[in-house]
Structure formats: structure tokens, C-alpha cells
Scaffold this motif. Sequence first.
Motif, short mmCIF file in Angstrom:
data_model
loop_
_atom_site.label_atom_id
_atom_site.label_comp_id
_atom_site.label_asym_id
_atom_site.label_seq_id
_atom_site.Cartn_x
_atom_site.Cartn_y
_atom_site.Cartn_z
N LYS A 9 0.84 -1.20 0.00
CA LYS A 9 0.00 0.00 0.00
C LYS A 9 0.88 1.25 0.00
O LYS A 9 0.59 2.23 -0.70
CB LYS A 9 -0.93 -0.01 1.21
N SER A 10 1.96 1.21 0.77
CA SER A 10 2.86 2.37 0.81
C SER A 10 3.54 2.58 -0.54
O SER A 10 3.74 3.72 -0.97
CB SER A 10 3.89 2.22 1.92
N LYS A 61 6.00 9.25 12.49
CA LYS A 61 4.91 8.29 12.34
C LYS A 61 4.91 7.26 13.47
O LYS A 61 3.85 6.84 13.95
CB LYS A 61 4.96 7.60 10.98
N GLU A 65 1.97 6.59 16.14
CA GLU A 65 1.45 5.23 16.33
C GLU A 65 1.49 4.85 17.81
O GLU A 65 0.58 4.20 18.31
CB GLU A 65 2.26 4.23 15.49
N LYS A 70 -3.05 3.62 14.34
CA LYS A 70 -3.82 3.99 13.15
C LYS A 70 -3.08 3.44 11.94
O LYS A 70 -1.87 3.64 11.80
CB LYS A 70 -3.91 5.52 13.09
N GLU A 71 -3.80 2.75 11.07
CA GLU A 71 -3.17 2.12 9.91
C GLU A 71 -2.35 3.12 9.08
O GLU A 71 -1.28 2.79 8.59
CB GLU A 71 -4.23 1.46 9.03
N ASP A 72 -2.84 4.34 8.96
CA ASP A 72 -2.15 5.37 8.19
C ASP A 72 -0.71 5.57 8.67
O ASP A 72 0.20 5.77 7.87
CB ASP A 72 -2.94 6.68 8.26
N ASN A 73 -0.51 5.53 9.99
CA ASN A 73 0.84 5.70 10.53
C ASN A 73 1.78 4.61 10.05
O ASN A 73 2.93 4.88 9.67
CB ASN A 73 0.80 5.68 12.07
N VAL A 75 1.38 2.59 7.34
CA VAL A 75 1.55 2.69 5.89
C VAL A 75 2.57 3.78 5.57
O VAL A 75 3.50 3.57 4.79
CB VAL A 75 0.20 2.97 5.18
N ASP A 76 2.40 4.95 6.19
CA ASP A 76 3.32 6.05 5.92
C ASP A 76 4.74 5.73 6.38
O ASP A 76 5.71 6.08 5.69
CB ASP A 76 2.83 7.33 6.58
#
Length: 99
Positions: A9-10, A61, A65, A70-73, A75-76
Amino acid sequence: MNSENLSEKSLELILGDRNDSYGTPADDFNGIALIWSGILNQKLKDEITGEDVALMMVGLKLRREAHRAKEDNLVDAHGYLHCLQWLRTGLRPARGYEQ
């Protein structure tokens, strides 16, 4: 989501939307490094590099976290590590289906 999916995803982000919006990590992170070096010039012995920017963004990030998962953390963080590797090697990472 497992780590392979986070990584994939990243890669989608850094090779697609982010790259289109901000340019390559070399252009983007080295530009950020110049700005951060200017802001911190009275406090720094050496200038900040693009690689430093990537590492500090991973740290940001990870801190977020630790505060709230949070998934966004994640992935980033993966994305910034891919960018770090890209900066160090000069080789654009490949998505799993591009290898």
C-alpha cells in the motif's frame, strides 16, 4: 492488515499519488532538508540531508502510532522507509507485481 500489505500500500502511494504530487523523494526530501537546515541553522553543526528527513518522518509516524494506533501511521512509516532506500540507492522501488 499484514506487513506485506502495508508495504505494498505504501508503494502504491509513493510511486503514484505522492510522487505525482510532490516529485521524487530526492527532490522533495532534499528540498525539505534545505528548509529545515535554514530554520535550524543556529542549532546545527551539519546540514540536514534528504535521508535525515526520511528517518525523522519515520520517527514522527512511530510517535503518532505509539500515541494512537492507526493504519495510516504504519503505511506512511513503510513509505518513508521505501523512500529512504530510494534515496540511498537511487533505484526506484518496484511494486510486487512489477518485479
